[in-house]
Design a protein around this motif. Sequence first.
Motif, PDB file in Angstrom:
ATOM      1  N   VAL A 145      -3.160 -13.965   0.579  1.00 54.53           N
ATOM      2  CA  VAL A 145      -2.795 -12.115  -0.178  1.00 54.53           C
ATOM      3  C   VAL A 145      -1.754 -11.708  -1.393  1.00 54.53           C
ATOM      4  CG1 VAL A 145      -1.085 -10.291   0.415  1.00 54.53           C
ATOM      5  CG2 VAL A 145      -1.865 -11.487   1.890  1.00 54.53           C
ATOM      6  N   TYR A 146      -3.175 -11.692  -1.989  1.00 51.39           N
ATOM      7  CA  TYR A 146      -2.458 -11.426  -3.733  1.00 51.39           C
ATOM      8  C   TYR A 146      -2.184  -9.614  -3.798  1.00 51.39           C
ATOM      9  CZ  TYR A 146      -3.061  -9.300  -8.051  1.00 51.39           C
ATOM     10  OH  TYR A 146      -2.948  -9.304 -10.015  1.00 51.39           O
ATOM     11  N   ILE A 147      -0.511 -10.098  -4.327  1.00 50.05           N
ATOM     12  CA  ILE A 147      -0.003  -9.120  -4.001  1.00 50.05           C
ATOM     13  C   ILE A 147       0.148  -7.817  -6.196  1.00 50.05           C
ATOM     14  CG2 ILE A 147       2.596  -7.492  -4.620  1.00 50.05           C
ATOM     15  CD1 ILE A 147       2.977  -9.042  -1.990  1.00 50.05           C
ATOM     16  N   MET A 148      -0.387  -7.071  -6.385  1.00 57.79           N
ATOM     17  CA  MET A 148      -0.843  -6.556  -7.501  1.00 57.79           C
ATOM     18  C   MET A 148       0.538  -5.548  -8.237  1.00 57.79           C
ATOM     19  SD  MET A 148      -3.808  -4.610  -9.704  1.00 57.79           S
ATOM     20  CE  MET A 148      -3.546  -3.336 -10.294  1.00 57.79           C
ATOM     21  N   THR A 149       1.393  -5.568  -9.359  1.00 50.94           N
ATOM     22  CA  THR A 149       2.322  -5.200  -9.862  1.00 50.94           C
ATOM     23  C   THR A 149       2.018  -3.832 -10.414  1.00 50.94           C
ATOM     24  OG1 THR A 149       2.805  -6.122 -11.664  1.00 50.94           O
ATOM     25  CG2 THR A 149       3.967  -7.265  -9.184  1.00 50.94           C
ATOM     26  N   ASP A 150       2.772  -2.958 -10.859  1.00 53.56           N
ATOM     27  CA  ASP A 150       2.174  -1.744 -11.422  1.00 53.56           C
ATOM     28  C   ASP A 150       2.470  -2.318 -13.097  1.00 53.56           C
ATOM     29  OD1 ASP A 150       4.777  -1.798 -11.494  1.00 53.56           O
ATOM     30  OD2 ASP A 150       4.436   0.263 -10.946  1.00 53.56           O
ATOM     31  N   GLY A 151       2.651  -3.342 -14.057  1.00 59.11           N
ATOM     32  CA  GLY A 151       2.960  -3.931 -15.069  1.00 59.11           C
ATOM     33  C   GLY A 151       2.057  -3.987 -16.051  1.00 59.11           C
ATOM     34  N   ALA A 152       0.967  -3.690 -15.397  1.00 64.28           N
ATOM     35  CA  ALA A 152       0.251  -3.299 -16.529  1.00 64.28           C
ATOM     36  C   ALA A 152      -1.229  -2.448 -16.021  1.00 64.28           C
ATOM     37  CB  ALA A 152      -0.504  -5.011 -16.204  1.00 64.28           C
TER      38      ALA A 152
ATOM     39  N   ILE B 218      -6.353  -1.546  -9.570  1.00 63.80           N
ATOM     40  CA  ILE B 218      -7.124  -2.817  -9.319  1.00 63.80           C
ATOM     41  C   ILE B 218      -8.208  -2.477  -9.425  1.00 63.80           C
ATOM     42  CG2 ILE B 218      -7.694  -2.520  -7.161  1.00 63.80           C
ATOM     43  CD1 ILE B 218      -6.056  -4.832  -6.093  1.00 63.80           C
ATOM     44  N   TYR B 219      -9.387  -1.908  -9.452  1.00 60.82           N
ATOM     45  CA  TYR B 219     -10.354  -1.669  -9.448  1.00 60.82           C
ATOM     46  C   TYR B 219     -10.672  -1.853 -10.785  1.00 60.82           C
ATOM     47  CZ  TYR B 219      -9.773   1.874  -6.388  1.00 60.82           C
ATOM     48  OH  TYR B 219      -8.968   2.995  -5.491  1.00 60.82           O
ATOM     49  N   LEU B 220      -9.875  -2.760 -11.670  1.00 55.30           N
ATOM     50  CA  LEU B 220     -10.730  -2.912 -13.229  1.00 55.30           C
ATOM     51  C   LEU B 220     -10.765  -4.321 -12.901  1.00 55.30           C
ATOM     52  CD1 LEU B 220     -10.823  -1.664 -16.004  1.00 55.30           C
ATOM     53  CD2 LEU B 220      -8.200  -2.322 -16.499  1.00 55.30           C
ATOM     54  N   SER B 221      -9.684  -4.876 -12.277  1.00 57.66           N
ATOM     55  CA  SER B 221      -9.937  -6.903 -12.340  1.00 57.66           C
ATOM     56  C   SER B 221     -11.543  -7.205 -11.717  1.00 57.66           C
ATOM     57  CB  SER B 221      -8.466  -7.035 -11.000  1.00 57.66           C
ATOM     58  OG  SER B 221      -8.705  -8.211 -11.195  1.00 57.66           O
ATOM     59  N   LYS B 222     -12.523  -7.547 -12.536  1.00 59.44           N
ATOM     60  CA  LYS B 222     -13.357  -8.560 -11.919  1.00 59.44           C
ATOM     61  C   LYS B 222     -12.560  -9.704 -11.638  1.00 59.44           C
ATOM     62  CE  LYS B 222     -16.572  -4.908 -13.314  1.00 59.44           C
ATOM     63  NZ  LYS B 222     -17.337  -4.380 -12.683  1.00 59.44           N
ATOM     64  N   ASN B 223     -11.804 -10.353 -11.601  1.00 66.80           N
ATOM     65  CA  ASN B 223     -11.318 -11.491 -11.285  1.00 66.80           C
ATOM     66  C   ASN B 223     -11.047 -11.132  -9.387  1.00 66.80           C
ATOM     67  OD1 ASN B 223     -11.174 -13.292 -12.779  1.00 66.80           O
ATOM     68  ND2 ASN B 223      -9.126 -12.217 -14.175  1.00 66.80           N
TER      69      ASN B 223
ATOM     70  N   ALA C 157       0.353   0.938  -9.060  1.00 62.69           N
ATOM     71  CA  ALA C 157      -0.793   0.317  -9.084  1.00 62.69           C
ATOM     72  C   ALA C 157      -0.810   1.098  -7.565  1.00 62.69           C
ATOM     73  CB  ALA C 157      -0.200  -1.189  -8.867  1.00 62.69           C
ATOM     74  N   PHE C 158      -2.817   0.846  -7.760  1.00 68.53           N
ATOM     75  CA  PHE C 158      -3.014   1.700  -6.704  1.00 68.53           C
ATOM     76  C   PHE C 158      -4.631   0.678  -6.513  1.00 68.53           C
ATOM     77  CE2 PHE C 158      -4.472   3.789 -10.193  1.00 68.53           C
ATOM     78  CZ  PHE C 158      -5.817   4.453  -9.962  1.00 68.53           C
ATOM     79  N   GLY C 159      -5.083   0.888  -4.809  1.00 70.85           N
ATOM     80  CA  GLY C 159      -6.128   1.184  -4.576  1.00 70.85           C
ATOM     81  C   GLY C 159      -6.412  -0.670  -4.581  1.00 70.85           C
ATOM     82  N   GLY C 160      -5.457  -1.129  -3.514  1.00 68.82           N
ATOM     83  CA  GLY C 160      -5.603  -2.408  -2.977  1.00 68.82           C
ATOM     84  C   GLY C 160      -6.109  -1.884  -1.508  1.00 68.82           C
ATOM     85  N   ASP C 161      -5.918  -3.197  -0.868  1.00 69.90           N
ATOM     86  CA  ASP C 161      -6.082  -2.632   1.089  1.00 69.90           C
ATOM     87  C   ASP C 161      -4.961  -2.098   1.607  1.00 69.90           C
ATOM     88  OD1 ASP C 161      -9.013  -4.381   0.171  1.00 69.90           O
ATOM     89  OD2 ASP C 161      -7.951  -6.675   0.796  1.00 69.90           O
TER      90      ASP C 161
ATOM     91  N   GLY D 298      -1.746  -6.308 -12.689  1.00 74.74           N
ATOM     92  CA  GLY D 298      -3.356  -6.495 -12.762  1.00 74.74           C
ATOM     93  C   GLY D 298      -3.505  -7.050 -13.975  1.00 74.74           C
ATOM     94  N   PRO D 299      -5.412  -6.398 -15.018  1.00 73.46           N
ATOM     95  CA  PRO D 299      -5.384  -6.982 -16.497  1.00 73.46           C
ATOM     96  C   PRO D 299      -4.358  -6.344 -17.657  1.00 73.46           C
ATOM     97  CG  PRO D 299      -7.294  -6.335 -15.486  1.00 73.46           C
ATOM     98  CD  PRO D 299      -5.827  -6.184 -14.388  1.00 73.46           C
ATOM     99  N   GLY D 300      -4.201  -7.108 -18.252  1.00 74.34           N
ATOM    100  CA  GLY D 300      -3.123  -6.865 -19.469  1.00 74.34           C
ATOM    101  C   GLY D 300      -2.332  -6.826 -19.195  1.00 74.34           C
ATOM    102  N   ILE D 301      -1.433  -7.072 -20.450  1.00 73.30           N
ATOM    103  CA  ILE D 301       0.589  -7.503 -20.594  1.00 73.30           C
ATOM    104  C   ILE D 301       0.989  -6.270 -22.160  1.00 73.30           C
ATOM    105  CG2 ILE D 301      -0.334  -9.892 -21.695  1.00 73.30           C
ATOM    106  CD1 ILE D 301       2.419 -10.129 -20.409  1.00 73.30           C
ATOM    107  N   ALA D 302       2.010  -5.980 -22.192  1.00 77.55           N
ATOM    108  CA  ALA D 302       2.583  -5.859 -23.378  1.00 77.55           C
ATOM    109  C   ALA D 302       4.072  -6.637 -23.447  1.00 77.55           C
ATOM    110  CB  ALA D 302       3.560  -4.144 -23.043  1.00 77.55           C
TER     111      ALA D 302
END
Length: 363
Positions: free
Chosen positions: A148-155, A159-164, A183-187, A214-218
């Motif tokens: 299972v992949y958990i995507m945080t809202d750090g970037a 989740i749709y932006l991630s081609k990975n 962050a939104f859009g996960g299963d 997700g993609p990106g970092i500050a």
Amino acid sequence: MISKKLGIVEEIIDKSENLDDIRVNVNGEIQKAYNYPKMTGAVNVGDEVVLNTTAVELSLGTGGYHFVISNLNNIESSFTPGGHIMKLRYTPFQIKVDSVEEQESSYHSVIDNFESLYDMPVVVGTLHSMLTPFVASYKRNYPNKKLVYIMTDGAALPIYLSKNVETLKNKNLIDYTITIGNAFGGDFECVNIYTALITAKEVLKADAVFVSMGPGIAGTGTKYGFTGIEQGPILDAVKKLGGTPIAIPRISFSDKRDRHRGISHHSITVFNDIVNVSVNIPITVYDEDCMAVIKNQIENNNLNHKHNVVYINNGKTKEDLDYFNLRVKSMGRSYEQDKEFFQAASTAAYYLMEVCNDRRKNY
């Protein structure tokens, strides 16, 4: 704070239910833009769209695209039934999601009656580009285990932006995704990292979990001013809930910035000053010169006394990626240009296998 321009859709390069890659005419110049159809509706060639052009005007890397704010030829939309938790709250784009833990959810009692993760391994990264090498190595060796992949809202928030993620899901290498915070859009949608970890264990029956933004970092070049600092509180949460916290160190010998050479100052800050518990830190056995730098960093920062630092021989990262025909890139660098970075993420999967087999290696 925001730069907006009008554009005309000239071409649709790629279209899906989640993300449209389009070309827009902005003041006579053809430029790249993304449209999220679930948020801003469908687009067609010839439509007039309002664009957020901020990132392009700032010459950003990740996120350096125009994004459709509104389609003036398709303005109205209605939401799907169910759910009442809001994400992107109190912004013009606030959206309604059906979160796992809310009262009307069929999983509410499961979340409420949670007891422990019972040592479930949870691997926590800092960059989204760590996901693919980890998944490749894990799934090649454990193809039938549930990941299972958990995507945080750090970037990135969608989740749709991630081609990975799209690629790994299409290849059946990630079983489920969960998006947390804003962050939104996960299963599955969750309010925070705690309920996401519980969902992964109790609802999705995960054998292992990978967590990262997700993609990106500050980053700001300051000690604490980077979004990857979230790795510390996430590792704390894993331990608090009874899981096995495994941290991927950010390692590179290709980054031109001295603060990111060897173990990045980001990772050292998290391991030294942010995380409150002892965690497992797998370190790839690199060549002699690289190991001298890394061991010196570990000893100078007493990381081997604070945490369980384990050295792992791993020469299979590229082989694992090629097995699934996966390509990787981080900070614009390919595997060949920054192999130590991708090996560090892959090695976390090999360490996880050692945990499952109740074995340890020492260098």
